[in-house]
Design a protein around this motif. Structure first.
Motif, PDB file in Angstrom:
ATOM      1  N   ASP A  31       0.827  -1.205   0.000  1.00 22.93           N
ATOM      2  CA  ASP A  31       0.000   0.000   0.000  1.00 22.93           C
ATOM      3  C   ASP A  31       0.866   1.262   0.000  1.00 22.93           C
ATOM      4  OD1 ASP A  31      -2.660   1.223   0.146  1.00 22.93           O
ATOM      5  OD2 ASP A  31      -2.018   1.871   2.149  1.00 22.93           O
ATOM      6  N   HIS A  32       1.912   1.255   0.802  1.00 23.27           N
ATOM      7  CA  HIS A  32       2.804   2.416   0.862  1.00 23.27           C
ATOM      8  C   HIS A  32       3.460   2.672  -0.498  1.00 23.27           C
ATOM      9  CE1 HIS A  32       5.530   5.308   2.803  1.00 23.27           C
ATOM     10  NE2 HIS A  32       6.373   4.891   1.882  1.00 23.27           N
ATOM     11  N   LYS A  34       2.403   1.726  -3.409  1.00 22.17           N
ATOM     12  CA  LYS A  34       1.352   2.136  -4.352  1.00 22.17           C
ATOM     13  C   LYS A  34       0.995   3.607  -4.173  1.00 22.17           C
ATOM     14  CE  LYS A  34      -3.348   1.081  -5.782  1.00 22.17           C
ATOM     15  NZ  LYS A  34      -4.565   0.378  -5.428  1.00 22.17           N
ATOM     16  N   LYS A  35       0.872   4.055  -2.931  1.00 27.03           N
ATOM     17  CA  LYS A  35       0.442   5.430  -2.662  1.00 27.03           C
ATOM     18  C   LYS A  35       1.542   6.476  -2.840  1.00 27.03           C
ATOM     19  CE  LYS A  35      -3.245   4.509   0.667  1.00 27.03           C
ATOM     20  NZ  LYS A  35      -3.634   4.628   2.087  1.00 27.03           N
ATOM     21  N   PHE A  36       2.770   6.134  -2.458  1.00 28.66           N
ATOM     22  CA  PHE A  36       3.788   7.167  -2.333  1.00 28.66           C
ATOM     23  C   PHE A  36       4.924   7.111  -3.352  1.00 28.66           C
ATOM     24  CE2 PHE A  36       1.862   6.792   1.912  1.00 28.66           C
ATOM     25  CZ  PHE A  36       1.346   8.070   2.015  1.00 28.66           C
ATOM     26  N   TRP A  37       5.076   6.010  -4.061  1.00 26.72           N
ATOM     27  CA  TRP A  37       6.116   5.952  -5.090  1.00 26.72           C
ATOM     28  C   TRP A  37       5.525   6.424  -6.404  1.00 26.72           C
ATOM     29  CZ3 TRP A  37       9.981   1.333  -4.987  1.00 26.72           C
ATOM     30  CH2 TRP A  37      10.581   1.258  -3.735  1.00 26.72           C
ATOM     31  N   ASP A  38       6.322   7.163  -7.173  1.00 26.02           N
ATOM     32  CA  ASP A  38       5.797   7.592  -8.468  1.00 26.02           C
ATOM     33  C   ASP A  38       5.792   6.404  -9.436  1.00 26.02           C
ATOM     34  OD1 ASP A  38       8.088   7.459 -10.193  1.00 26.02           O
ATOM     35  OD2 ASP A  38       8.664   9.504  -9.746  1.00 26.02           O
ATOM     36  N   ARG A  42       7.661   2.580  -9.240  1.00 24.17           N
ATOM     37  CA  ARG A  42       6.919   1.309  -9.170  1.00 24.17           C
ATOM     38  C   ARG A  42       7.265   0.414 -10.352  1.00 24.17           C
ATOM     39  NH1 ARG A  42       2.684   4.843  -7.700  1.00 24.17           N
ATOM     40  NH2 ARG A  42       1.687   4.553  -9.739  1.00 24.17           N
ATOM     41  N   LEU A  67       1.668  -6.027  -5.434  1.00 19.92           N
ATOM     42  CA  LEU A  67       1.549  -4.805  -6.223  1.00 19.92           C
ATOM     43  C   LEU A  67       1.420  -5.133  -7.707  1.00 19.92           C
ATOM     44  CD1 LEU A  67       1.681  -1.713  -5.772  1.00 19.92           C
ATOM     45  CD2 LEU A  67       4.120  -1.883  -6.240  1.00 19.92           C
ATOM     46  N   GLN A  71      -1.787  -4.246 -10.183  1.00 24.04           N
ATOM     47  CA  GLN A  71      -1.664  -3.517 -11.444  1.00 24.04           C
ATOM     48  C   GLN A  71      -2.215  -4.318 -12.602  1.00 24.04           C
ATOM     49  OE1 GLN A  71       2.359  -2.048 -11.906  1.00 24.04           O
ATOM     50  NE2 GLN A  71       1.740  -0.141 -10.947  1.00 24.04           N
ATOM     51  N   SER A  74      -5.938  -3.856 -12.818  1.00 23.23           N
ATOM     52  CA  SER A  74      -6.424  -2.508 -13.132  1.00 23.23           C
ATOM     53  C   SER A  74      -6.680  -2.316 -14.597  1.00 23.23           C
ATOM     54  CB  SER A  74      -5.416  -1.462 -12.690  1.00 23.23           C
ATOM     55  OG  SER A  74      -5.232  -1.524 -11.308  1.00 23.23           O
TER      56      SER A  74
END
Length: 74
Positions: A31-32, A34-38, A42, A67, A71, A74
């Motif tokens: 989650d971290h 996914k949310k905070f890396w550009d 990723r 992760l 993806q 999605s």
């Protein structure tokens, strides 16, 4: 960004979440990232995983695999 730096960063995130237990550590790390890396970061860690994922701690490896699964859905 160089893979070594990303591996280090991902492992540090994993160490932070490790005290929460295995399932929470994997979910929290994924989650971290996914949310905070550009997106480029990723993509680079996913490419590193595809190339074997050497250097990733076990929880972190599972988080990056999770992760990847997120993806692909999605």
């Amino acid at each position: 960004m160089m893979p070594d730096k990303l591996i280090y960063m991902a492992n540090q995130i994993g160490k932070f979440f490790a005290s929460q237990g295995p399932d929470e550590a994997v979910a929290g790390t994924a989650d971290h990232i996914k949310k905070f890396w550009d997106p480029r970061m990723r993509a680079a860690i996913l490419a590193h995983l595809a190339a074997g994922g050497s250097g990733l701690d076990p929880f972190v490896r599972k988080a990056v695999e999770q992760l990847k699964d997120m993806q692909s859905k999605s």
